[in-house]
Scaffold this motif. Structure first.
Motif, PDB file in Angstrom:
ATOM      1  N   ASN A   1     -54.612  -8.071 -26.299  1.00  0.00           N
ATOM      2  CA  ASN A   1     -53.645  -9.014 -25.757  1.00  0.00           C
ATOM      3  C   ASN A   1     -52.376  -8.276 -25.337  1.00  0.00           C
ATOM      4  OD1 ASN A   1     -55.002 -11.724 -26.765  1.00  0.00           O
ATOM      5  ND2 ASN A   1     -54.975 -10.350 -28.528  1.00  0.00           N
ATOM      6  N   ASP A   2     -51.579  -8.937 -24.529  1.00  0.00           N
ATOM      7  CA  ASP A   2     -50.279  -8.401 -24.134  1.00  0.00           C
ATOM      8  C   ASP A   2     -49.205  -9.000 -25.030  1.00  0.00           C
ATOM      9  OD1 ASP A   2     -50.826  -6.698 -21.786  1.00  0.00           O
ATOM     10  OD2 ASP A   2     -51.567  -8.568 -20.918  1.00  0.00           O
ATOM     11  N   ILE A   3     -48.297  -8.150 -25.512  1.00  0.00           N
ATOM     12  CA  ILE A   3     -47.216  -8.601 -26.390  1.00  0.00           C
ATOM     13  C   ILE A   3     -45.881  -8.216 -25.768  1.00  0.00           C
ATOM     14  CG2 ILE A   3     -46.189  -8.482 -28.687  1.00  0.00           C
ATOM     15  CD1 ILE A   3     -48.848  -7.695 -29.812  1.00  0.00           C
ATOM     16  N   ARG A   4     -44.929  -9.128 -25.849  1.00  0.00           N
ATOM     17  CA  ARG A   4     -43.547  -8.872 -25.453  1.00  0.00           C
ATOM     18  C   ARG A   4     -42.652  -9.245 -26.624  1.00  0.00           C
ATOM     19  NH1 ARG A   4     -46.264  -6.790 -22.305  1.00  0.00           N
ATOM     20  NH2 ARG A   4     -46.139  -6.740 -20.027  1.00  0.00           N
ATOM     21  N   LEU A   5     -41.667  -8.411 -26.920  1.00  0.00           N
ATOM     22  CA  LEU A   5     -40.756  -8.648 -28.037  1.00  0.00           C
ATOM     23  C   LEU A   5     -39.390  -9.066 -27.503  1.00  0.00           C
ATOM     24  CD1 LEU A   5     -41.589  -5.480 -30.208  1.00  0.00           C
ATOM     25  CD2 LEU A   5     -42.686  -7.732 -30.260  1.00  0.00           C
ATOM     26  N   ILE A   6     -38.867 -10.164 -28.033  1.00  0.00           N
ATOM     27  CA  ILE A   6     -37.536 -10.651 -27.655  1.00  0.00           C
ATOM     28  C   ILE A   6     -36.674 -10.637 -28.906  1.00  0.00           C
ATOM     29  CG2 ILE A   6     -36.185 -12.542 -26.683  1.00  0.00           C
ATOM     30  CD1 ILE A   6     -39.857 -12.678 -26.061  1.00  0.00           C
ATOM     31  N   GLY A   7     -35.733  -9.703 -28.968  1.00  0.00           N
ATOM     32  CA  GLY A   7     -34.863  -9.552 -30.126  1.00  0.00           C
ATOM     33  C   GLY A   7     -33.572 -10.334 -29.962  1.00  0.00           C
ATOM     34  N   LEU A   8     -33.105 -10.959 -31.030  1.00  0.00           N
ATOM     35  CA  LEU A   8     -31.884 -11.768 -31.015  1.00  0.00           C
ATOM     36  C   LEU A   8     -30.789 -11.035 -31.774  1.00  0.00           C
ATOM     37  CD1 LEU A   8     -33.735 -15.015 -32.095  1.00  0.00           C
ATOM     38  CD2 LEU A   8     -33.259 -14.307 -29.749  1.00  0.00           C
ATOM     39  N   VAL A   9     -29.631 -10.881 -31.144  1.00  0.00           N
ATOM     40  CA  VAL A   9     -28.540 -10.144 -31.766  1.00  0.00           C
ATOM     41  C   VAL A   9     -27.233 -10.915 -31.617  1.00  0.00           C
ATOM     42  CG1 VAL A   9     -29.658  -7.927 -31.319  1.00  0.00           C
ATOM     43  CG2 VAL A   9     -27.982  -8.795 -29.686  1.00  0.00           C
ATOM     44  N   ASP A  10     -26.269 -10.559 -32.459  1.00  0.00           N
ATOM     45  CA  ASP A  10     -24.930 -11.135 -32.404  1.00  0.00           C
ATOM     46  C   ASP A  10     -23.926  -9.981 -32.401  1.00  0.00           C
ATOM     47  OD1 ASP A  10     -23.230 -13.802 -33.001  1.00  0.00           O
ATOM     48  OD2 ASP A  10     -22.350 -12.113 -34.095  1.00  0.00           O
ATOM     49  N   PRO A  11     -22.841 -10.065 -31.631  1.00  0.00           N
ATOM     50  CA  PRO A  11     -21.882  -8.959 -31.567  1.00  0.00           C
ATOM     51  C   PRO A  11     -21.352  -8.503 -32.922  1.00  0.00           C
ATOM     52  CG  PRO A  11     -21.434 -10.526 -29.818  1.00  0.00           C
ATOM     53  CD  PRO A  11     -22.497 -11.145 -30.684  1.00  0.00           C
ATOM     54  N   LEU A  12     -21.193  -9.422 -33.846  1.00  0.00           N
ATOM     55  CA  LEU A  12     -20.677  -9.037 -35.159  1.00  0.00           C
ATOM     56  C   LEU A  12     -21.627  -8.091 -35.875  1.00  0.00           C
ATOM     57  CD1 LEU A  12     -18.237  -9.603 -36.989  1.00  0.00           C
ATOM     58  CD2 LEU A  12     -19.580 -11.408 -38.084  1.00  0.00           C
ATOM     59  N   GLU A  13     -22.921  -8.175 -35.567  1.00  0.00           N
ATOM     60  CA  GLU A  13     -23.901  -7.317 -36.224  1.00  0.00           C
ATOM     61  C   GLU A  13     -23.738  -5.863 -35.824  1.00  0.00           C
ATOM     62  OE1 GLU A  13     -27.860  -9.869 -37.019  1.00  0.00           O
ATOM     63  OE2 GLU A  13     -27.354  -9.653 -34.892  1.00  0.00           O
ATOM     64  N   TYR A  14     -23.454  -5.603 -34.550  1.00  0.00           N
ATOM     65  CA  TYR A  14     -23.386  -4.207 -34.113  1.00  0.00           C
ATOM     66  C   TYR A  14     -21.962  -3.647 -34.007  1.00  0.00           C
ATOM     67  CZ  TYR A  14     -23.159  -6.610 -29.528  1.00  0.00           C
ATOM     68  OH  TYR A  14     -22.853  -7.449 -28.478  1.00  0.00           O
ATOM     69  N   THR A  15     -20.940  -4.515 -34.072  1.00  0.00           N
ATOM     70  CA  THR A  15     -19.568  -4.007 -34.043  1.00  0.00           C
ATOM     71  C   THR A  15     -18.945  -3.942 -35.432  1.00  0.00           C
ATOM     72  OG1 THR A  15     -18.655  -6.227 -33.669  1.00  0.00           O
ATOM     73  CG2 THR A  15     -19.198  -4.904 -31.717  1.00  0.00           C
ATOM     74  N   GLY A  16     -19.396  -4.789 -36.348  1.00  0.00           N
ATOM     75  CA  GLY A  16     -18.774  -4.861 -37.668  1.00  0.00           C
ATOM     76  C   GLY A  16     -17.583  -5.801 -37.666  1.00  0.00           C
ATOM     77  N   LEU A  17     -17.024  -5.999 -38.840  1.00  0.00           N
ATOM     78  CA  LEU A  17     -15.902  -6.920 -38.988  1.00  0.00           C
ATOM     79  C   LEU A  17     -14.621  -6.336 -38.403  1.00  0.00           C
ATOM     80  CD1 LEU A  17     -16.554  -7.988 -42.688  1.00  0.00           C
ATOM     81  CD2 LEU A  17     -16.773  -9.479 -40.675  1.00  0.00           C
ATOM     82  N   PRO A  18     -13.757  -7.168 -37.832  1.00  0.00           N
ATOM     83  CA  PRO A  18     -12.428  -6.692 -37.422  1.00  0.00           C
ATOM     84  C   PRO A  18     -11.592  -6.331 -38.650  1.00  0.00           C
ATOM     85  CG  PRO A  18     -12.965  -8.843 -36.450  1.00  0.00           C
ATOM     86  CD  PRO A  18     -13.973  -8.579 -37.520  1.00  0.00           C
ATOM     87  N   ASP A  19     -10.440  -5.731 -38.408  1.00  0.00           N
ATOM     88  CA  ASP A  19      -9.536  -5.416 -39.519  1.00  0.00           C
ATOM     89  C   ASP A  19      -9.143  -6.693 -40.258  1.00  0.00           C
ATOM     90  OD1 ASP A  19      -9.644  -2.788 -38.814  1.00  0.00           O
ATOM     91  OD2 ASP A  19      -7.713  -2.756 -37.769  1.00  0.00           O
ATOM     92  N   GLY A  20      -9.020  -6.569 -41.582  1.00  0.00           N
ATOM     93  CA  GLY A  20      -8.645  -7.704 -42.394  1.00  0.00           C
ATOM     94  C   GLY A  20      -9.640  -7.927 -43.516  1.00  0.00           C
ATOM     95  N   SER A  21      -9.368  -8.921 -44.367  1.00  0.00           N
ATOM     96  CA  SER A  21     -10.249  -9.266 -45.484  1.00  0.00           C
ATOM     97  C   SER A  21     -10.959 -10.579 -45.192  1.00  0.00           C
ATOM     98  CB  SER A  21      -9.436  -9.386 -46.783  1.00  0.00           C
ATOM     99  OG  SER A  21      -8.860  -8.134 -47.128  1.00  0.00           O
ATOM    100  N   TYR A  22     -12.258 -10.631 -45.566  1.00  0.00           N
ATOM    101  CA  TYR A  22     -13.078 -11.791 -45.249  1.00  0.00           C
ATOM    102  C   TYR A  22     -13.964 -12.144 -46.437  1.00  0.00           C
ATOM    103  CZ  TYR A  22     -11.752 -10.306 -40.557  1.00  0.00           C
ATOM    104  OH  TYR A  22     -11.039  -9.923 -39.450  1.00  0.00           O
TER     105      TYR A  22
END
Length: 300
Positions: free
Chosen positions: A213-234
């Motif tokens: 069969n043919d497979i295609r992968l569609i990945g879901l991402v969010d900017p916070l995942e690859y940039t990290g948290l901004p400065d500050g406490s959370y």
């Protein structure tokens, strides 16, 4: 953030116009049917029974009709042109997250709806396996036209996570295990997930499925995942299990973890020769997905 409902997913049919899941074909191929023989397998569909004539394949003799009518009859078949397209929707509870335009779960639903409409408008039969936040899997056998799309869209709406919760980390493997015996050779499998639970078992399952069969992968991402948290406490975590994070102190390790996870997915896709695209919660799916579907690696 607003969660998609059935009305919105049905309306996304408009975004599916002028895009396709398969390559544009020359005139001869179009005259022969909806898809050329790039598929790894093709079925034959029974069409009619007629009197046997010399030269017909004896293996296709319909013995029941022959016995009933007293004359040899043979079965006629036509090549099945409707390709099964399967949507694999990994709607685990971790997708109830988004820092920009939409939740990752909402992004999955919208992308799946567009893909579903594209498949049926191409003349394919649409099926789906969908997991929910409780790791329960629903199966929707392939069907044509709106009869195939609407139940899948309803299933997606019902399965989307409604609140944060504990991860199970085996949704994807359960989905692939459920799908494997349902597949007809030559199917197209569209896997929508953030691949956070991808492991060696996932790779084995994907490798086995991709043999026929043919497979295609569609990945879901969010900017916070690859940039990290901004400065500050959370404060982060689940209700009853919250802790403080410092954006500046955690950013480097955060980004390293993300890069390692992305590399793991990409390396696996390269080993199996599986095309992969990524959709970002910061971008409207009606703009991002059609453009990605036009890339050569997605033309089948």
């Amino acid at each position: 953030m607003i969660q998609p409902d059935l009305v919105e997913l049905v309306a996304l049919r408009g975004a599916a116009h002028d895009i396709a899941l398969h390559a544009r074909k020359p005139v001869l191929a179009r005259l022969q049917g909806a898809h050329r023989s790039a598929q790894r397998g093709r079925g034959l569909e029974f069409e009619e029974v007629r009197l046997y004539t010399p030269g017909d394949d004896a293996r296709n003799i319909d013995w029941r009709v022959t016995a009933r009518r007293g004359q040899a009859h043979t079965k006629l078949f036509r090549e099945e042109r409707e390709r099964p397209v399967w949507i694999v929707a990994d709607l685990h509870v971790g997708l109830y997250f988004g820092s920009r335009l939409q939740l990752k779960s909402a992004l999955l639903l919208r992308a799946a709806a567009i893909l579903a409409w594209v498949a049926t408008m191409d003349g394919d039969r649409l099926g789906a396996v969908i997991s929910d936040a409780n790791n329960q899997v629903s199966i929707f056998p392939p069907r044509s036209r709106e009869a195939g799309v609407l139940p899948v869209l309803e299933g997606l709406v019902q399965a989307q996570p409604k609140q944060p919760g504990e991860e199970s980390f085996n949704n994807l493997n359960k989905l692939l295990t459920t799908l494997k015996p349902l597949l007809q050779p030559g199917s197209l499998v569209l896997v929508l997930s953030d691949f956070s639970a991808l492991d060696d078992n996932s790779e084995t399952l994907l490798a086995n499925i991709s043999l026929h069969n043919d497979i295609r992968l569609i990945g879901l991402v969010d900017p916070l995942e690859y940039t990290g948290l901004p400065d500050g406490s959370y404060r982060a975590g689940l209700p009853g299990r919250l802790w403080w994070l410092d954006g500046n102190r955690t950013r480097r390790l955060w980004q390293e973890k993300w890069a390692a996870r992305k590399k793991y997915v990409d390396d696996m896709a390269n080993r199996l020769n599986l095309p992969v695209i990524r959709l970002d919660t910061a971008n409207p799916v009606t703009e991002a997905l059609p453009q990605l579907l036009r890339e050569p690696s997605w033309q089948i």
